[in-house]
Structure formats: structure tokens, C-alpha cells
Design a protein around this motif. Structure first.
Motif, short mmCIF file in Angstrom:
data_model
loop_
_atom_site.label_atom_id
_atom_site.label_comp_id
_atom_site.label_asym_id
_atom_site.label_seq_id
_atom_site.Cartn_x
_atom_site.Cartn_y
_atom_site.Cartn_z
N ILE A 17 -1.53 -5.57 7.72
CA ILE A 17 -0.79 -4.44 7.41
C ILE A 17 -0.96 -3.88 5.93
O ILE A 17 -0.99 -4.84 4.99
CB ILE A 17 0.65 -4.95 7.61
CG1 ILE A 17 0.98 -5.03 9.06
CG2 ILE A 17 1.60 -3.83 7.01
CD1 ILE A 17 2.45 -5.65 9.17
N ALA A 18 -1.27 -2.79 5.83
CA ALA A 18 -1.54 -2.04 4.64
C ALA A 18 -0.12 -1.61 3.86
O ALA A 18 0.61 -0.97 4.63
CB ALA A 18 -2.47 -1.04 4.67
N THR A 19 0.11 -1.83 2.73
CA THR A 19 1.04 -1.61 1.99
C THR A 19 0.64 -0.93 0.67
O THR A 19 -0.42 -1.12 0.13
CB THR A 19 2.34 -2.68 1.67
OG1 THR A 19 1.51 -3.61 0.95
CG2 THR A 19 2.61 -3.14 3.03
N ARG A 20 1.56 -0.26 -0.10
CA ARG A 20 1.30 0.27 -1.34
C ARG A 20 2.64 0.04 -2.27
O ARG A 20 3.70 0.14 -2.00
CB ARG A 20 1.02 1.88 -1.43
CG ARG A 20 0.96 2.38 -2.73
CD ARG A 20 0.70 3.82 -2.74
NE ARG A 20 0.82 4.38 -4.01
CZ ARG A 20 1.88 5.53 -4.34
NH1 ARG A 20 2.70 5.61 -3.44
NH2 ARG A 20 1.87 5.95 -5.56
N ASN A 135 13.88 -5.89 -6.93
CA ASN A 135 14.36 -4.67 -7.28
C ASN A 135 13.61 -4.00 -8.27
O ASN A 135 13.90 -2.85 -8.85
CB ASN A 135 15.63 -4.72 -7.05
CG ASN A 135 16.37 -5.25 -8.38
OD1 ASN A 135 15.92 -5.90 -8.96
ND2 ASN A 135 17.56 -4.92 -8.72
N SER A 136 12.59 -4.64 -8.85
CA SER A 136 11.67 -4.03 -9.78
C SER A 136 10.43 -3.58 -9.22
O SER A 136 9.32 -3.32 -9.98
CB SER A 136 11.55 -4.99 -10.83
OG SER A 136 10.60 -6.15 -10.50
N ALA A 137 10.38 -3.39 -7.89
CA ALA A 137 9.28 -2.65 -7.25
C ALA A 137 9.80 -2.01 -5.81
O ALA A 137 10.62 -2.47 -5.24
CB ALA A 137 8.26 -3.86 -7.06
N THR A 138 9.01 -1.16 -5.62
CA THR A 138 9.06 -0.62 -4.12
C THR A 138 7.78 -0.58 -3.25
O THR A 138 6.71 -0.30 -3.97
CB THR A 138 9.56 0.86 -4.21
OG1 THR A 138 10.90 1.03 -5.04
CG2 THR A 138 9.87 1.55 -2.99
N THR A 139 7.86 -1.15 -2.26
CA THR A 139 6.62 -1.04 -1.32
C THR A 139 6.71 -0.17 -0.16
O THR A 139 7.73 -0.11 0.53
CB THR A 139 6.62 -2.61 -0.78
OG1 THR A 139 6.16 -3.38 -2.09
CG2 THR A 139 5.36 -2.89 0.08
N ALA A 140 5.69 0.57 0.07
CA ALA A 140 5.78 1.56 1.21
C ALA A 140 5.07 0.99 2.42
O ALA A 140 3.94 0.05 1.97
CB ALA A 140 5.07 2.95 0.59
N ILE A 141 5.38 1.15 3.47
CA ILE A 141 4.98 0.70 4.86
C ILE A 141 4.98 1.50 5.85
O ILE A 141 6.22 2.10 5.79
CB ILE A 141 5.62 -0.89 5.02
CG1 ILE A 141 4.57 -1.32 6.35
CG2 ILE A 141 6.78 -0.81 5.39
CD1 ILE A 141 5.34 -2.96 6.57
N ALA A 142 4.01 1.81 6.89
CA ALA A 142 4.19 2.60 7.76
C ALA A 142 5.41 2.01 8.86
O ALA A 142 5.49 0.62 9.05
CB ALA A 142 2.93 2.81 8.74
N ALA A 143 6.19 2.73 9.54
CA ALA A 143 7.22 2.42 10.32
C ALA A 143 6.74 1.34 11.55
O ALA A 143 7.33 0.32 11.82
CB ALA A 143 8.00 3.50 11.00
N ASN A 144 5.47 1.70 12.12
CA ASN A 144 5.21 0.87 13.35
C ASN A 144 4.63 -0.53 12.48
O ASN A 144 4.84 -1.45 13.07
CB ASN A 144 3.88 1.61 13.68
CG ASN A 144 4.31 2.68 14.93
OD1 ASN A 144 5.43 2.62 15.20
ND2 ASN A 144 3.47 3.56 15.28
#
Length: 171
Positions: A17-20, A135-144
Motif C-alpha cells: 500500500i502506497a501512502t504519502r 497528530n503531528s503528521a497526516t498520511t494520504a491513502i487511497a480508499a481501496n
């Protein structure tokens, strides 16, 4: 010992799973989060860690502007009257501090005591943004990919429209 952010990222990598992830100052509210996300496209959330009158724990994840009606929600999800769970339950069950709640914290719910509710409207956005146990970071992930992560944990979320009228807000 609860999983760390490094443990979370290692599991996501093993799952392919790729995240940013973007680092920022700690944020505790939707309003504070809005002030640090200039370069964070996609769906942003509010994450409500709740308990019902029988002591069952719920994590309700909605699009940040969704009006989640805690008076009508129990009947829709099969819960008793809902209130916010305390910081002790948050730490004991999800292994995180207040302000860091997200579906990623379910990595620490090895007993599967938390029931997850995801907003269907949120799940149509891409990517989704969550705190990665801090809470000092936010990670983006695709819904699937979020659903694949949850499946790997053995979590089967209830996905429904969380608008206060039970609709998804469209005519």
C-alpha cells in the motif's frame, strides 16, 4: 506495547500500500487541521471515538464537514445511546493520545473491540487523509487501500451515509 508509526508504515509497505505523509505541527481539531493542509488534497476527516450505554466502543469516521447526529446514529448502527469515550479508553484500546484518532489506530485493537463506521461519502474521495498514530503528521491513502489495510487487520467496517438525515446529501 502499542504499534508505532514505524510499525504502521512497515505493515502498509508489506501490504503493498502506497501512502504519502506530510509532517506538521500537532493539531487537535478539524479547524486546526485545516490550517496545516495547504498541500494535502483529498478527503479530510473527523474521527469520533465513542462508547454506547452498554460500553461498546465505536470509531466513526466521517468527512470533516459531515453533520453526524449522535442522537439518530445509534439506531442506524445498532448501538445504544452514544457518548465520547474517555482518553483512558483511547490509550488502552487504540494505544494513542487524544487528537490522533484515525482508522490507522485499529492496528492496536488486537482484541477487535472497536466497531468501525465509515462515511460512504468519504469513501468516494481520493485520497483519504488520516493521522498515522500521531497528530503531528497526516498520511494520504487511497480508499481501496484503506479497506485492504482494514481487511488485513480483520476489521470489517460498516459503511453508510452519515448525513444527519441519512442521505448522502445529493438530490
Amino acid at each position: 506495547m502499542p504499534a508505532t508509526e514505524a510499525d504502521l508504515f512497515a505493515l502498509l509497505a508489506r501490504l503493498g500500500i502506497a501512502t504519502r505523509t506530510v509532517r506538521h505541527r500537532p493539531v487537535f481539531t478539524v479547524e486546526e487541521a485545516q490550517s496545516v493542509r495547504d498541500n494535502l488534497p483529498g478527503g479530510h476527516t473527523k474521527n469520533l471515538f465513542l462508547k454506547d450505554k452498554k460500553g461498546a466502543l465505536w470509531l466513526v469516521v466521517a468527512e470533516e464537514t459531515a453533520a453526524v447526529d449522535l442522537k439518530t446514529l445509534p439506531a442506524r448502527i445498532g448501538a445504544g445511546r452514544l457518548s465520547f469515550a474517555n482518553a483512558t479508553a483511547l490509550k488502552d484500546v487504540l494505544g494513542i493520545a487524544p487528537g490522533s484518532v484515525s482508522p490507522f489506530a485499529l492496528i492496536n485493537d488486537t482484541a477487535h473491540v472497536v466497531r468501525l463506521v465509515l462515511d460512504a461519502r468519504l469513501m468516494r474521495l481520493d485520497p483519504l487523509n488520516f493521522h498515522p498514530l500521531d497528530n503531528s503528521a497526516t498520511t494520504a491513502i487511497a480508499a481501496n487501500d484503506l479497506l485492504a489495510f482494514l481487511a488485513a487487520l480483520g476489521v470489517q467496517p460498516l459503511i453508510l451515509d452519515l448525513g444527519s438525515d441519512g442521505t448522502d446529501g445529493r438530490p
